[in-house]
Design a protein around this motif. Structure first.
Motif, PDB file in Angstrom:
ATOM      1  N   LEU A 106      14.693   3.662  52.656  1.00 45.89           N
ATOM      2  CA  LEU A 106      15.868   2.638  52.670  1.00 45.89           C
ATOM      3  C   LEU A 106      16.665   2.342  50.905  1.00 45.89           C
ATOM      4  O   LEU A 106      17.894   1.903  50.987  1.00 45.89           O
ATOM      5  N   LEU A 107      16.605   3.821  50.190  1.00 46.77           N
ATOM      6  CA  LEU A 107      17.077   3.449  48.833  1.00 46.77           C
ATOM      7  C   LEU A 107      18.504   3.987  48.847  1.00 46.77           C
ATOM      8  O   LEU A 107      19.280   5.018  50.089  1.00 46.77           O
ATOM      9  N   GLN A 108      19.526   2.791  48.367  1.00 51.87           N
ATOM     10  CA  GLN A 108      20.808   3.457  48.492  1.00 51.87           C
ATOM     11  C   GLN A 108      21.575   3.533  50.051  1.00 51.87           C
ATOM     12  O   GLN A 108      22.667   3.194  50.610  1.00 51.87           O
ATOM     13  N   LYS A 109      20.732   2.472  50.681  1.00 48.41           N
ATOM     14  CA  LYS A 109      21.139   1.690  52.011  1.00 48.41           C
ATOM     15  C   LYS A 109      21.136   0.460  51.272  1.00 48.41           C
ATOM     16  O   LYS A 109      20.059  -0.994  50.761  1.00 48.41           O
ATOM     17  N   THR A 110      21.873  -0.534  52.784  1.00 47.21           N
ATOM     18  CA  THR A 110      22.608  -1.992  52.572  1.00 47.21           C
ATOM     19  C   THR A 110      20.853  -1.976  53.871  1.00 47.21           C
ATOM     20  O   THR A 110      20.736  -2.409  54.697  1.00 47.21           O
ATOM     21  N   VAL A 111      20.533  -3.542  52.980  1.00 47.34           N
ATOM     22  CA  VAL A 111      19.563  -4.541  53.408  1.00 47.34           C
ATOM     23  C   VAL A 111      19.467  -5.923  52.881  1.00 47.34           C
ATOM     24  O   VAL A 111      20.442  -6.410  52.863  1.00 47.34           O
ATOM     25  N   GLU A 112      19.007  -6.653  54.303  1.00 48.30           N
ATOM     26  CA  GLU A 112      18.243  -7.695  53.708  1.00 48.30           C
ATOM     27  C   GLU A 112      16.568  -7.787  53.086  1.00 48.30           C
ATOM     28  O   GLU A 112      16.080  -7.430  54.162  1.00 48.30           O
ATOM     29  N   ALA A 113      16.675  -8.655  51.802  1.00 49.46           N
ATOM     30  CA  ALA A 113      15.737  -8.369  51.706  1.00 49.46           C
ATOM     31  C   ALA A 113      15.042 -10.167  51.659  1.00 49.46           C
ATOM     32  O   ALA A 113      15.873 -10.814  51.347  1.00 49.46           O
ATOM     33  N   THR A 114      13.763 -10.557  52.455  1.00 46.58           N
ATOM     34  CA  THR A 114      13.288 -12.352  52.267  1.00 46.58           C
ATOM     35  C   THR A 114      12.093 -12.279  51.987  1.00 46.58           C
ATOM     36  O   THR A 114      11.365 -11.339  51.977  1.00 46.58           O
TER      37      THR A 114
ATOM     38  N   GLU B  99      11.508  -9.390  31.146  1.00 47.20           N
ATOM     39  CA  GLU B  99      12.143  -8.029  31.937  1.00 47.20           C
ATOM     40  C   GLU B  99      12.764  -8.378  32.638  1.00 47.20           C
ATOM     41  O   GLU B  99      13.596  -8.872  32.660  1.00 47.20           O
ATOM     42  N   GLU B 100      13.806  -6.977  32.738  1.00 52.18           N
ATOM     43  CA  GLU B 100      14.851  -7.276  32.902  1.00 52.18           C
ATOM     44  C   GLU B 100      15.150  -6.393  34.689  1.00 52.18           C
ATOM     45  O   GLU B 100      13.736  -5.294  34.926  1.00 52.18           O
ATOM     46  N   PRO B 101      15.550  -6.676  35.739  1.00 53.85           N
ATOM     47  CA  PRO B 101      16.856  -7.459  35.795  1.00 53.85           C
ATOM     48  C   PRO B 101      15.773  -9.521  35.771  1.00 53.85           C
ATOM     49  O   PRO B 101      14.561  -9.390  36.146  1.00 53.85           O
ATOM     50  N   GLU B 102      16.118 -10.938  35.522  1.00 54.27           N
ATOM     51  CA  GLU B 102      15.787 -11.643  34.993  1.00 54.27           C
ATOM     52  C   GLU B 102      14.452 -12.349  36.108  1.00 54.27           C
ATOM     53  O   GLU B 102      14.029 -12.960  36.079  1.00 54.27           O
ATOM     54  N   VAL B 103      15.817 -11.687  37.562  1.00 53.81           N
ATOM     55  CA  VAL B 103      14.795 -12.878  38.394  1.00 53.81           C
ATOM     56  C   VAL B 103      14.510 -11.380  39.586  1.00 53.81           C
ATOM     57  O   VAL B 103      14.989 -10.425  39.650  1.00 53.81           O
ATOM     58  N   ALA B 104      12.825 -11.986  39.709  1.00 49.57           N
ATOM     59  CA  ALA B 104      12.295 -10.796  40.889  1.00 49.57           C
ATOM     60  C   ALA B 104      12.331 -11.935  42.536  1.00 49.57           C
ATOM     61  O   ALA B 104      12.109 -13.004  42.488  1.00 49.57           O
ATOM     62  N   MET B 105      12.298 -10.688  43.253  1.00 47.28           N
ATOM     63  CA  MET B 105      11.533 -11.892  44.447  1.00 47.28           C
ATOM     64  C   MET B 105      10.261 -10.643  45.379  1.00 47.28           C
ATOM     65  O   MET B 105      10.511  -9.700  44.694  1.00 47.28           O
ATOM     66  N   LYS B 106       9.316 -11.359  45.316  1.00 47.78           N
ATOM     67  CA  LYS B 106       8.249 -10.903  46.236  1.00 47.78           C
ATOM     68  C   LYS B 106       8.542 -10.335  47.804  1.00 47.78           C
ATOM     69  O   LYS B 106       9.082 -11.605  48.500  1.00 47.78           O
ATOM     70  N   VAL B 107       9.294  -9.165  48.269  1.00 50.78           N
ATOM     71  CA  VAL B 107       9.511  -8.664  49.575  1.00 50.78           C
ATOM     72  C   VAL B 107       8.419  -9.769  50.592  1.00 50.78           C
ATOM     73  O   VAL B 107       7.448  -8.698  50.535  1.00 50.78           O
ATOM     74  N   TRP B 108       8.486 -10.444  51.877  1.00 51.56           N
ATOM     75  CA  TRP B 108       8.129 -10.451  52.778  1.00 51.56           C
ATOM     76  C   TRP B 108       8.453  -9.339  53.764  1.00 51.56           C
ATOM     77  O   TRP B 108       7.632  -9.080  54.776  1.00 51.56           O
ATOM     78  N   LYS B 109      10.170  -9.273  53.654  1.00 51.04           N
ATOM     79  CA  LYS B 109      10.684  -8.982  55.089  1.00 51.04           C
ATOM     80  C   LYS B 109      11.904  -7.439  54.361  1.00 51.04           C
ATOM     81  O   LYS B 109      12.250  -8.135  53.404  1.00 51.04           O
ATOM     82  N   LEU B 110      11.390  -6.884  54.789  1.00 47.21           N
ATOM     83  CA  LEU B 110      13.224  -5.526  54.453  1.00 47.21           C
ATOM     84  C   LEU B 110      13.614  -4.764  55.833  1.00 47.21           C
ATOM     85  O   LEU B 110      12.887  -4.210  56.186  1.00 47.21           O
ATOM     86  N   THR B 111      15.058  -5.196  55.827  1.00 46.43           N
ATOM     87  CA  THR B 111      15.658  -4.833  56.920  1.00 46.43           C
ATOM     88  C   THR B 111      16.330  -4.130  56.741  1.00 46.43           C
ATOM     89  O   THR B 111      17.516  -4.488  55.867  1.00 46.43           O
ATOM     90  N   PRO B 112      16.981  -2.944  57.377  1.00 46.15           N
ATOM     91  CA  PRO B 112      18.285  -2.370  57.600  1.00 46.15           C
ATOM     92  C   PRO B 112      19.548  -3.515  57.531  1.00 46.15           C
ATOM     93  O   PRO B 112      19.212  -3.635  59.061  1.00 46.15           O
ATOM     94  N   VAL B 113      20.255  -3.038  57.096  1.00 44.27           N
ATOM     95  CA  VAL B 113      21.786  -3.776  57.861  1.00 44.27           C
ATOM     96  C   VAL B 113      22.442  -2.607  58.139  1.00 44.27           C
ATOM     97  O   VAL B 113      23.187  -1.560  57.441  1.00 44.27           O
ATOM     98  N   PRO B 114      23.250  -1.695  59.965  1.00 46.55           N
ATOM     99  CA  PRO B 114      23.741  -1.366  59.812  1.00 46.55           C
ATOM    100  C   PRO B 114      25.377  -1.474  59.325  1.00 46.55           C
ATOM    101  O   PRO B 114      25.720  -2.056  58.558  1.00 46.55           O
TER     102      PRO B 114
END
Length: 137
Positions: free
Chosen positions: A105-113, A122-137
């Motif tokens: 999925l690197l360098q591809k568009t995804v939706e992260a939830t 730390e940098e960046p200052e905002v983090a997300m604990k990913v539960w779902k990572l879906t590629p977007v066409p």
């Protein structure tokens, strides 16, 4: 009686610190801790290099994965919406996700939830604990 109640309400309103945009702006923002946050962007691996003394070769190692957003988003904390300004500068979100889930999925568009949190110090200052990572066409 009405006059004293009005004065008390006015005194409370004047003594409350107000941040431009305050709660109204926070309503339009993504919220720290909200489980249903979904962001769309491109996944990148941010790498660190190890540099051993006297070595010509430097070893590359992935430091973290991040979602680079196409536009700035606003992130706020509902608990402090009246006293602290929301952060309107967020363009990169650190992803807390196993490497095996990012593979391909690197360098591809995804939706992260998942829920957003502050990555203190730390940098960046905002983090997300990913539960779902879906590629977007």
């Amino acid at each position: 009686m009405i006059r004293s109640t009005s004065l008390a309400a006015l005194a409370l309103l004047v003594s409350t610190p107000i941040v431009p945009g305050g709660a109204a702006a926070a309503e339009r923002c993504q919220v720290y801790g909200a489980a249903d946050t979904t962001l769309k962007g491109k996944v990148y691996a941010f790498e660190a290099f190890t540099d051993e003394e006297g070595s010509i070769m430097r070893e590359r190692k992935t430091d973290y994965y991040a979602l680079v957003l196409p536009d700035r988003i606003c992130v706020a904390d509902r608990a402090t919406a009246l006293t602290e300004a929301p952060d309107f500068r967020v363009t990169i979100v650190r992803l807390d996700v196993p490497a095996r889930e990012v593979k391909g999925l690197l360098q591809k568009t995804v939706e992260a939830t998942g829920p957003l949190s502050r990555a203190e110090g730390e940098e960046p200052e905002v983090a997300m604990k990913v539960w779902k990572l879906t590629p977007v066409p």
